[in-house]
Design a protein around this motif. Structure first.
Motif, PDB file in Angstrom:
ATOM      1  N   TYR A  60      21.990  24.264   6.219  1.00 44.81           N
ATOM      2  CA  TYR A  60      20.738  24.723   5.613  1.00 44.81           C
ATOM      3  C   TYR A  60      21.071  25.621   4.432  1.00 44.81           C
ATOM      4  O   TYR A  60      21.868  26.548   4.567  1.00 44.81           O
ATOM      5  CB  TYR A  60      19.915  25.478   6.661  1.00 44.81           C
ATOM      6  N   ILE A  61      20.467  25.306   3.270  1.00 52.58           N
ATOM      7  CA  ILE A  61      20.760  26.116   2.088  1.00 52.58           C
ATOM      8  C   ILE A  61      20.315  27.552   2.331  1.00 52.58           C
ATOM      9  O   ILE A  61      19.336  27.810   3.020  1.00 52.58           O
ATOM     10  CB  ILE A  61      20.097  25.533   0.826  1.00 52.58           C
ATOM     11  N   TYR A  62      21.078  28.439   1.790  1.00 58.00           N
ATOM     12  CA  TYR A  62      20.906  29.880   1.932  1.00 58.00           C
ATOM     13  C   TYR A  62      21.243  30.393   3.336  1.00 58.00           C
ATOM     14  O   TYR A  62      21.100  31.576   3.612  1.00 58.00           O
ATOM     15  CB  TYR A  62      19.472  30.331   1.570  1.00 58.00           C
ATOM     16  N   ASN A  63      21.687  29.458   4.209  1.00 60.85           N
ATOM     17  CA  ASN A  63      22.117  29.878   5.562  1.00 60.85           C
ATOM     18  C   ASN A  63      23.159  28.871   6.055  1.00 60.85           C
ATOM     19  O   ASN A  63      22.868  27.987   6.857  1.00 60.85           O
ATOM     20  CB  ASN A  63      20.934  29.943   6.517  1.00 60.85           C
ATOM     21  N   SER A  64      24.383  29.008   5.573  1.00 59.65           N
ATOM     22  CA  SER A  64      25.403  27.988   5.830  1.00 59.65           C
ATOM     23  C   SER A  64      25.851  27.930   7.288  1.00 59.65           C
ATOM     24  O   SER A  64      26.511  26.979   7.701  1.00 59.65           O
ATOM     25  CB  SER A  64      26.624  28.236   4.939  1.00 59.65           C
ATOM     26  N   ASN A  65      25.482  28.958   8.070  1.00 63.69           N
ATOM     27  CA  ASN A  65      25.846  28.924   9.487  1.00 63.69           C
ATOM     28  C   ASN A  65      24.897  28.066  10.315  1.00 63.69           C
ATOM     29  O   ASN A  65      25.165  27.787  11.478  1.00 63.69           O
ATOM     30  CB  ASN A  65      25.865  30.340  10.061  1.00 63.69           C
ATOM     31  N   TYR A  66      23.820  27.650   9.685  1.00 61.04           N
ATOM     32  CA  TYR A  66      22.871  26.771  10.377  1.00 61.04           C
ATOM     33  C   TYR A  66      23.237  25.333  10.014  1.00 61.04           C
ATOM     34  O   TYR A  66      22.954  24.870   8.912  1.00 61.04           O
ATOM     35  CB  TYR A  66      21.439  27.087   9.941  1.00 61.04           C
ATOM     36  N   ARG A  67      23.907  24.612  10.960  1.00 57.40           N
ATOM     37  CA  ARG A  67      24.511  23.329  10.629  1.00 57.40           C
ATOM     38  C   ARG A  67      24.030  22.208  11.552  1.00 57.40           C
ATOM     39  O   ARG A  67      23.643  22.443  12.688  1.00 57.40           O
ATOM     40  CB  ARG A  67      26.045  23.430  10.703  1.00 57.40           C
ATOM     41  N   TRP A  68      24.119  21.000  10.969  1.00 61.39           N
ATOM     42  CA  TRP A  68      23.825  19.791  11.740  1.00 61.39           C
ATOM     43  C   TRP A  68      25.066  18.892  11.725  1.00 61.39           C
ATOM     44  O   TRP A  68      25.514  18.453  10.659  1.00 61.39           O
ATOM     45  CB  TRP A  68      22.647  19.025  11.124  1.00 61.39           C
ATOM     46  N   TYR A  69      25.632  18.663  12.893  1.00 67.32           N
ATOM     47  CA  TYR A  69      26.836  17.828  13.008  1.00 67.32           C
ATOM     48  C   TYR A  69      26.458  16.435  13.511  1.00 67.32           C
ATOM     49  O   TYR A  69      25.389  16.219  14.087  1.00 67.32           O
ATOM     50  CB  TYR A  69      27.843  18.449  13.980  1.00 67.32           C
ATOM     51  N   GLY A  70      27.339  15.505  13.315  1.00 69.70           N
ATOM     52  CA  GLY A  70      27.131  14.153  13.803  1.00 69.70           C
ATOM     53  C   GLY A  70      26.583  13.242  12.720  1.00 69.70           C
ATOM     54  O   GLY A  70      25.765  13.654  11.882  1.00 69.70           O
ATOM     55  N   SER A  71      27.058  11.987  12.723  1.00 77.87           N
ATOM     56  CA  SER A  71      26.664  11.046  11.672  1.00 77.87           C
ATOM     57  C   SER A  71      25.162  10.793  11.649  1.00 77.87           C
ATOM     58  O   SER A  71      24.609  10.428  10.609  1.00 77.87           O
ATOM     59  CB  SER A  71      27.411   9.724  11.866  1.00 77.87           C
ATOM     60  N   HIS A  72      24.486  11.000  12.775  1.00 81.40           N
ATOM     61  CA  HIS A  72      23.043  10.766  12.806  1.00 81.40           C
ATOM     62  C   HIS A  72      22.273  11.795  11.977  1.00 81.40           C
ATOM     63  O   HIS A  72      21.076  11.633  11.728  1.00 81.40           O
ATOM     64  CB  HIS A  72      22.539  10.785  14.252  1.00 81.40           C
ATOM     65  N   ASN A  73      22.978  12.848  11.535  1.00 83.68           N
ATOM     66  CA  ASN A  73      22.325  13.863  10.698  1.00 83.68           C
ATOM     67  C   ASN A  73      22.627  13.683   9.213  1.00 83.68           C
ATOM     68  O   ASN A  73      22.197  14.495   8.385  1.00 83.68           O
ATOM     69  CB  ASN A  73      22.766  15.269  11.125  1.00 83.68           C
ATOM     70  N   GLU A  74      23.308  12.594   8.861  1.00 85.13           N
ATOM     71  CA  GLU A  74      23.658  12.403   7.456  1.00 85.13           C
ATOM     72  C   GLU A  74      22.417  12.184   6.584  1.00 85.13           C
ATOM     73  O   GLU A  74      22.439  12.465   5.379  1.00 85.13           O
ATOM     74  CB  GLU A  74      24.630  11.231   7.325  1.00 85.13           C
ATOM     75  N   TRP A  75      21.316  11.728   7.166  1.00 86.14           N
ATOM     76  CA  TRP A  75      20.089  11.516   6.403  1.00 86.14           C
ATOM     77  C   TRP A  75      19.572  12.806   5.764  1.00 86.14           C
ATOM     78  O   TRP A  75      18.875  12.792   4.737  1.00 86.14           O
ATOM     79  CB  TRP A  75      18.996  10.927   7.302  1.00 86.14           C
ATOM     80  N   ARG A  76      19.991  13.927   6.326  1.00 87.46           N
ATOM     81  CA  ARG A  76      19.513  15.205   5.802  1.00 87.46           C
ATOM     82  C   ARG A  76      20.083  15.500   4.405  1.00 87.46           C
ATOM     83  O   ARG A  76      19.574  16.363   3.693  1.00 87.46           O
ATOM     84  CB  ARG A  76      19.893  16.350   6.759  1.00 87.46           C
ATOM     85  N   CYS A  77      21.137  14.789   4.050  1.00 84.20           N
ATOM     86  CA  CYS A  77      21.766  15.036   2.750  1.00 84.20           C
ATOM     87  C   CYS A  77      20.803  14.758   1.594  1.00 84.20           C
ATOM     88  O   CYS A  77      20.993  15.264   0.474  1.00 84.20           O
ATOM     89  CB  CYS A  77      23.013  14.172   2.593  1.00 84.20           C
ATOM     90  N   SER A  78      19.796  13.944   1.838  1.00 78.97           N
ATOM     91  CA  SER A  78      18.817  13.629   0.781  1.00 78.97           C
ATOM     92  C   SER A  78      17.634  14.598   0.768  1.00 78.97           C
ATOM     93  O   SER A  78      16.741  14.474  -0.078  1.00 78.97           O
ATOM     94  CB  SER A  78      18.308  12.196   0.975  1.00 78.97           C
TER      95      SER A  78
END
Length: 645
Positions: A407-425
């Motif tokens: 999450y921008i402005y909060n790099s410790n808030y993360r989403w792991y796993g290939s199923h979360n790659e959609w968030r890149c857009s």
């Protein structure tokens, strides 16, 4: 005149009187001499005296023998008990105590320093005694005393032990709880052996066998092997290899250039999908549960190994015994040295395995099988499906792999796993990628072309290396490659075929295939695998399913298999070689058919086999949990105690 006549008559009368007296004495003497009355008394007296002397001799001799036997028995018991001691002082005290309790201390001779010998695995106690005994009736013959002496030596010797446990872990061991019973019995055997010796006086190797035998990686690295692939470390043995117990080590090969390196067995499976060859039809079982454990003196480690054993595959008892015998062969010390050098074995085991002539070490194989040897498969040495230039190509390329989004402005808030790659857009997320080397495999169909007629005169490259397409085109006999032409000519030889993209499950033409080095993002390397490497990714059956060519499968199954009777003969040969060098072999038939092929093979392998009686005391046939008793009996037989005199 009258006076003269009187004198004459007187003289005659006196003569007659004397003559008459003499005659009476003679007559009495004669009569006495002729009289036999009372003669038996004299004879009886002589006989009595003789019998008295003989009785005295017998009684005193009997007393002497009783005392001698008692002295010897006390001495035997004393030295036998003393030989079980752990120190010389204790052994001496025990011998003296035995005589004291028997009230015979005065007869025990002094025990010298050389009379007691103690080593790590043996004890030898020698003692002597002597006594004098007063006679009873033998005194009549002038013998007043009799002396006796005794000497005894007791030697306890629990030999140093080198044991190879060769255990059947084929698929049939999964039935009737056999693998569990084997684990229990084998662990009890280990416990019995290790508890009966001083630390370091016994080493046990465990050799699980089924279709194959897998040495540990450290053992494999120390052997001299002609390596052709990296899928497994099982070895291939010919008939001749079973006529001896030794293997070829790196050190031996360096010293003797006539020794040929051993052959690495092909790793594949009769059935199985691509990169999925972990089924029961494998030619080599590579999991840790199947691997050899060499020369362990740790009861805990051995128990752990036994518990980890798993069962699958066919039966190759000949291969199990071959490895068991090799682990006891003195040439294996080359491997021991490598294991010590790489810190995989304690330096105290540098002399293991000892020479066959070492008198204080017993070498033992305990081989357990639960069925007859069965068929295994392989490609023949001159097969077209061995060697360089297979139909399988390996592509390596580098790809960016999604690791996580944050999450921008909060790099410790993360989403792991290939199923979360959609968030890149999405506007709120940034993504992190990492470079990862990947592989892709392509199978050429050698019987199918899409652009026929453009091949070079050198052919399709099946029987030659890729660089052979780059020999001097002038045809002037030069064999050196022409610099810079390799890729072009190789591609010309390859682009006329269809290729199966295994990852995507689709066929592509040759032009597309050879262009992958430019079109595939992150392309690194293209490699045409040799057949030994290729079979580690696919089964002959899978190759046929992809290409429609089942010749490889037919050859693998039918042309070069090793059947049970061949394995029986190989097993007999290597067992004979080991027994000829003094190795003691016990065999156990576990729930096998009485009188069947498996039992006959196990009997023949065991020590002491009598072909006329078709029997040996070194073979055990057991059912169910009785396997524990068999292992227990064998454990007892490898210990010894003897009394010498």
């Amino acid at each position: 005149m009258k006076e003269l006549m009187k004198l004459y008559r007187a003289t005659q009368q006196s003569r007659f009187s004397k003559l008459s007296e003499t005659t009476t004495i003679g007559r009495h003497a004669y009569l006495f001499r002729k009289d036999e009355e009372g003669s038996m008394v004299i004879l009886t007296l002589f006989i009595f005296i003789f019998m008295l002397a003989m009785a005295g001799l017998g009684i005193d001799s009997m007393r002497h023998e009783m005392n001698r036997a008692h002295l010897q028995a006390t001495l035997d018991s004393a030295v036998l008990a003393g030989a079980g001691s752990s120190t010389e002082a204790e052994a001496k005290a025990i011998v003296e105590d035995y005589f004291e309790k028997a009230d015979m201390s005065e007869y025990l001779n002094a025990i010298g320093e050389d009379d007691i010998e103690m080593t790590l695995n043996s004890a030898k106690v020698t003692a002597s005694a002597g006594m004098e005994m007063d006679t009873y009736l033998m005194k009549l013959s002038g013998v007043t005393t009799l002396s006796t002496s005794a000497e005894a030596t007791a030697q306890t010797r629990i030999p140093k032990l080198e044991i190879a446990l060769v255990l059947d872990v084929s698929n049939s061991m999964n039935s009737n709880g056999k693998i569990g019973n084997l684990r229990t019995a084998a662990k009890q055997f280990v416990t019995t052996i290790m508890d009966s010796v001083d630390p370091g006086n016994a080493v046990i190797s465990i050799v699980p066998f089924s279709t194959s035998v897998a040495p540990s990686q450290e053992i494999y690295d120390a052997l001299s092997v002609n390596e052709t692939h990296e899928h497994s470390n099982c070895l291939f043995f010919t008939d001749d290899d079973y006529n001896d117990t030794a293997l070829v080590t790196d050190l031996a090969a360096e010293d003797d250039l006539t020794l040929e390196p051993m052959t690495q067995a092909i790793y594949t499976s009769r059935y199985g999908n691509f990169e999925s060859l972990n089924q029961s039809w494998r030619s080599c079982y590579t999991e840790d549960g199947y691997r050899i454990v060499p020369f362990s003196a740790s009861k805990t480690d051995l128990h752990t190994k036994i518990d980890a054993m798993i069962a699958d595959g066919n039966t190759t008892g000949s291969l199990g015994v071959k490895w068991g015998a090799a682990l006891l062969d003195p040439t294996f010390r080359d491997v021991t040295a490598e294991l010590i050098s790489s810190n995989h074995m304690d330096s105290s085991l540098s002399a293991v395995p000892v020479d066959y002539t070492e008198p204080d070490t017993m070498k033992v194989i305990v081989m357990m099988g639960d069925g007859m040897n069965t068929t295994t498969y392989f490609f023949g040495e001159n097969s077209a499906y061995r060697g360089k230039n297979s139909d399988l190509f390996h592509m390596k390329y580098q790809d960016e792999v999604f690791e996580y989004a944050y999450y921008i402005y909060n790099s410790n808030y993360r989403w792991y796993g290939s199923h979360n790659e959609w968030r890149c857009s999405q506007w709120y997320a940034e993504c992190i990628y990492r470079d990862e080397e990947k592989s892709a495999f392509y199978m050429r169909d050698p019987d199918s072309t899409w652009n026929a007629g453009t091949l070079t005169s050198e052919g399709d490259g099946l029987d030659v290396t890729p660089r052979a397409f780059c020999t001097n085109p002038a045809g002037n006999g030069l064999e050196e490659p022409v610099v810079g032409c390799d890729d072009v000519l190789v591609d010309e030889a390859l682009d006329d075929y269809w290729y199966y993209d295994i990852d995507n499950g689709e066929w592509i033409d040759g032009s597309t295939f050879v262009a992958l080095d430019d079109d595939l993002s992150g392309f690194i390397h293209r490699e045409r695998l040799n057949w030994e490497e290729a079979w580690g990714f696919m089964s002959p059956d899978e190759y046929g399913d992809i290409t429609g060519i089942y010749l490889a499968d037919d050859e693998y199954v039918d042309d070069h298999n090793v059947n049970g009777s061949t394995k029986d003969q190989r097993m007999s040969n290597v067992c004979g070689a080991a027994k000829g060098k003094g190795v003691v072999i016990y065999t156990i038939g576990y729930e096998i058919t009485a009188g069947g092929t498996a039992e006959q093979s196990l009997k023949d392998c065991a020590s002491g086999y009598d072909p006329n009686a078709n029997d040996t005391s070194y073979y055990y046939r057991v059912e169910g949990v009785d396997i524990t008793d068999a292992f227990g009996s064998i454990a007892g037989n490898v210990q010894s105690l003897r009394l010498t005199q």
